[in-house]
Motif scaffolding. Structure first.
Motif, PDB file in Angstrom:
ATOM      1  N   LEU A 110       0.824  -1.202   0.000  1.00 40.39           N
ATOM      2  CA  LEU A 110       0.000   0.000   0.000  1.00 40.39           C
ATOM      3  C   LEU A 110       0.864   1.260   0.000  1.00 40.39           C
ATOM      4  CD1 LEU A 110      -2.950  -0.351  -0.174  1.00 40.39           C
ATOM      5  CD2 LEU A 110      -3.178   0.030   2.257  1.00 40.39           C
TER       6      LEU A 110
ATOM      7  N   ARG B 256       3.860   0.366  -3.340  1.00 38.40           N
ATOM      8  CA  ARG B 256       3.325  -0.032  -4.648  1.00 38.40           C
ATOM      9  C   ARG B 256       4.247  -0.954  -5.434  1.00 38.40           C
ATOM     10  NH1 ARG B 256      -0.894   3.800  -5.256  1.00 38.40           N
ATOM     11  NH2 ARG B 256      -1.856   3.279  -3.288  1.00 38.40           N
TER      12      ARG B 256
ATOM     13  N   GLY C 232     -12.024 -12.109  -7.765  1.00 37.99           N
ATOM     14  CA  GLY C 232     -12.314 -10.685  -7.887  1.00 37.99           C
ATOM     15  C   GLY C 232     -11.640 -10.015  -9.072  1.00 37.99           C
ATOM     16  N   GLY C 233     -10.866 -10.774  -9.850  1.00 35.40           N
ATOM     17  CA  GLY C 233     -10.129 -10.170 -10.944  1.00 35.40           C
ATOM     18  C   GLY C 233      -8.716  -9.847 -10.512  1.00 35.40           C
TER      19      GLY C 233
ATOM     20  N   GLU D  72      -5.456  -3.669 -10.363  1.00 38.31           N
ATOM     21  CA  GLU D  72      -4.812  -2.914  -9.296  1.00 38.31           C
ATOM     22  C   GLU D  72      -5.790  -2.670  -8.142  1.00 38.31           C
ATOM     23  OE1 GLU D  72      -1.849  -1.610  -8.868  1.00 38.31           O
ATOM     24  OE2 GLU D  72      -2.311  -0.152  -7.306  1.00 38.31           O
ATOM     25  N   GLY D  73      -7.035  -2.362  -8.504  1.00 37.51           N
ATOM     26  CA  GLY D  73      -8.034  -2.057  -7.475  1.00 37.51           C
ATOM     27  C   GLY D  73      -8.269  -3.225  -6.527  1.00 37.51           C
ATOM     28  N   VAL D  74      -8.344  -4.423  -7.091  1.00 36.51           N
ATOM     29  CA  VAL D  74      -8.597  -5.603  -6.264  1.00 36.51           C
ATOM     30  C   VAL D  74      -7.412  -5.871  -5.345  1.00 36.51           C
ATOM     31  CG1 VAL D  74      -8.962  -8.085  -6.318  1.00 36.51           C
ATOM     32  CG2 VAL D  74     -10.160  -6.625  -7.919  1.00 36.51           C
TER      33      VAL D  74
ATOM     34  N   ARG E  95      -5.421  -3.742  -4.136  1.00 39.35           N
ATOM     35  CA  ARG E  95      -5.437  -2.770  -3.046  1.00 39.35           C
ATOM     36  C   ARG E  95      -6.541  -3.101  -2.031  1.00 39.35           C
ATOM     37  NH1 ARG E  95      -4.820   2.941  -5.525  1.00 39.35           N
ATOM     38  NH2 ARG E  95      -3.522   1.742  -6.938  1.00 39.35           N
ATOM     39  N   PHE E  96      -7.675  -3.533  -2.557  1.00 39.19           N
ATOM     40  CA  PHE E  96      -8.790  -3.960  -1.705  1.00 39.19           C
ATOM     41  C   PHE E  96      -8.312  -5.076  -0.768  1.00 39.19           C
ATOM     42  CE2 PHE E  96     -13.475  -5.657  -2.034  1.00 39.19           C
ATOM     43  CZ  PHE E  96     -13.627  -5.459  -0.675  1.00 39.19           C
TER      44      PHE E  96
END
Lengths: 228, 223
Positions: B64, B67, B131-132, B135-137, B139-140
């Motif tokens: 986080l 990166r 969830g795929g 990048e978003g996942v 980070r989730f």
């Protein structure tokens, strides 16, 4: 353009959300309806003699909070995503943490509002007298709703990017908020005299600490969470 | 010879040794009988489970802030291996409890917090798997690991008022032979843990590289 201060930004986003919600009443009405359906199902399933009803009340109450709450946080950013307002919100020259804090407050208030109507109806249906402990139960619900919101809101933002977001979100949020539900059920049980123990304050302190810790963690980490 | 296959060989031999120690040489516990031998799998597995989740927590925190894909893959490997050991704990525990407590499960502080910890990381795993890959996942998932691990402190605190039945601080009271076996098993589990961790990490890293190559070839009109 003048840059908004942190608390000003929180207030602006919060009042915007309340304004849109009051115009459409979409989330509120869905949550209320869902809450009443749950109460009906729970009451119908659990209703029996007075002692058993008292024992069923905390579980049914916090179960209702869990489900209506997940409906609520799921809608947080779905609404923003509709007109790609989310990007605009993120591009706004304000602290992003302020946006998250506003959303957390909005969700918490919405859940509290719904629970304020659901809790007494459930009590009526199960014929449990909660008036004697009304203040304490209200405190537990307020802290519990805040606890749900401080976890659920950032998770909802992050879920926007995932596939099957609507399925994944509750799956991720439920285990995370289990401590809140445990404390809520136990605390309510103590008040109604169905759980061992005579002091509700440890559970209230626990919920307070939970809200504070995860709320602050969310607000501080939020800038790292969202995509630029 | 490359060091990794040697490592695998040592771990395989060590696992056989562990079984020999547990089932043949270690003395029988007088009160509990043979079921006590689960302990030598159960406790080290729990430690490895915690270790995996802590590594996942650290990797997620690193990801986080820095990166770096490496850190994300490290976190994923930690969660997976930790989850595996967590399942060993949740399966071996009830078998012991069935004999010792007469029931498979109790809503007891240690059990509740362990179950919740495993559930959180199961959510992490499902998120990463279905969830795929965006990048978003990632980070989730990182946020989930960061919020999920300290959650355990809360659960421990929440349930500490309940009377605990789970044995605690057993190791110091053990017979020297048992203690020896326990420590050897701990080391062997650590060896197995490192092996799995390295393998999973390399696998994810290579998959990521392959994906990148395929994407580049696609852009060149190659594939």
């Amino acid at each position: 353009m003048r840059r908004l201060g942190f608390w000003n930004a929180v207030y602006t986003v919060l009042s915007k959300d309340f304004r849109t919600e009051l115009r459409s009443k979409q989330t509120l009405v869905t949550m209320l309806f869902f809450g009443f359906v749950l109460v009906f199902v729970f009451a119908f399933g659990f209703v029996s003699d007075a002692t058993a009803n008292r024992r069923a009340y905390p579980g049914a109450l916090w179960g209702a909070l869990l489900f209506t709450g997940s409906l609520c946080v799921g809608r947080t950013f779905a609404r923003e995503a509709e007109a790609d307002a989310f990007s605009a919100l993120m591009l706004a020259p304000v602290d992003r943490s302020a946006v998250l804090l506003a959303k957390m407050l909005f969700n918490a208030l919405l859940i509290i509002l719904v629970m304020a109507l659901v809790a007494p109806v459930l009590a009526m249906m199960l014929r449990v007298d909660i008036v004697a402990h009304g203040g304490m139960i209200a405190t537990l619900i307020m802290l519990g709703s805040a606890g749900f919101s401080v976890i659920g809101t950032p998770m909802a933002v992050l879920a926007v990017n995932a596939r099957f977001a609507e399925v994944l979100l509750p799956m991720v949020v439920f285990p995370m908020v289990t401590p809140v539900i445990i404390a809520g059920v136990k605390g309510t049980g103590v008040l109604l005299g169905t759980t061992i123990g005579d002091d509700v304050s440890p559970w209230i302190q626990f919920l307070g600490a939970y809200v504070l810790c995860f709320g602050l963690a969310g607000v501080f980490l939020f800038d790292r969470m969202v995509t630029e | 010879m490359k060091p990794f296959p040697i490592f695998v060989g040592i771990a395989a031999v060590a696992l056989v040794v562990a079984h020999y120690l547990i089932f043949v040489t270690v003395p029988m516990e007088v009160r509990m009988g043979p079921v006590q031998r689960i302990f030598y799998f159960h406790v080290p597995s729990a430690m490895m489970c915690y270790l995996g989740f802590i590594l996942c927590f650290l990797g997620s925190l690193g990801y986080l802030f820095k990166r770096k894909t490496k850190m994300d893959l490290f976190a994923l490997a930690g969660a997976e291996v930790g989850l595996l050991f967590g399942l060993v704990v949740l399966v071996s525990g009830p078998i012991w409890a069935r004999i010792e407590w007469g029931t498979w499960w109790k809503w007891e502080p240690r059990l509740t917090s362990m179950l919740l910890l495993v559930l959180i990381f199961m959510a992490y795993w499902v998120l990463r798997t279905y969830g795929g890959r965006g990048e978003g996942v990632r980070r989730f998932a990182a946020v989930l690991a960061i919020f999920g691990t300290p959650n355990i402190l809360f659960v421990r605190n929440a349930v500490k008022k309940w009377r605990g039945d789970h044995p605690d601080d057993v190791v110091t009271t053990l017979d020297p032979d048992m203690k020896m076996t326990f420590y050897v098993c701990m080391l062997i589990m650590l060896l197995l843990f490192s092996l799995l961790m390295i393998t999973r990490y390399r696998m994810h890293r290579d998959a990521r590289t392959a994906q990148a190559i395929r994407r580049r070839l696609g852009r060149l009109g190659g594939l």
